[in-house]
Design a protein around this motif. Sequence first.
Motif: not given
Length: 128
Positions: A11-14, A18-19, A37-38, A48-52
């Motif tokens: 998921l791309a997140v801002d 927060r996510a 940072g990952k 679910i990987s989070l992509q900044d």
Amino acid sequence: MKATALDHIVLAVDNVERACRFYERVLGMEPRQERPGKWSLHFGANKISLQDARAFPDIARDTVPGSGNFCVLTDTPIDEVVRQLSAEGIEIVAGPGERSGAVGTILSVYFKDPDGNLVEVSNQLKNI
């Protein structure tokens, strides 16, 4: 080639922090820092990987926050899911309603995460 299983989604997140807080609080997922940072979210045998969104690698540069849409299963009855989401101040955008899941009929509700990704939480129904 034949796919055999889903390993993870991204998921791309801002805002990664927060996510992590949202998914841990609302869905009980466990945030883990895989490397500096990952971050990723773990639940059962799933990830679910989070992509900044501010630091996309070249292969994911066209992915944008809010473009995700996924479904998770829970044993918590949907009426209780609805109560918990309401208690968190999270608006249900659709459902409860029956849908076709990967292995049969599911009963689902939909809501948005802080980035606008569409999250579906479902109960697996017994097929008759």
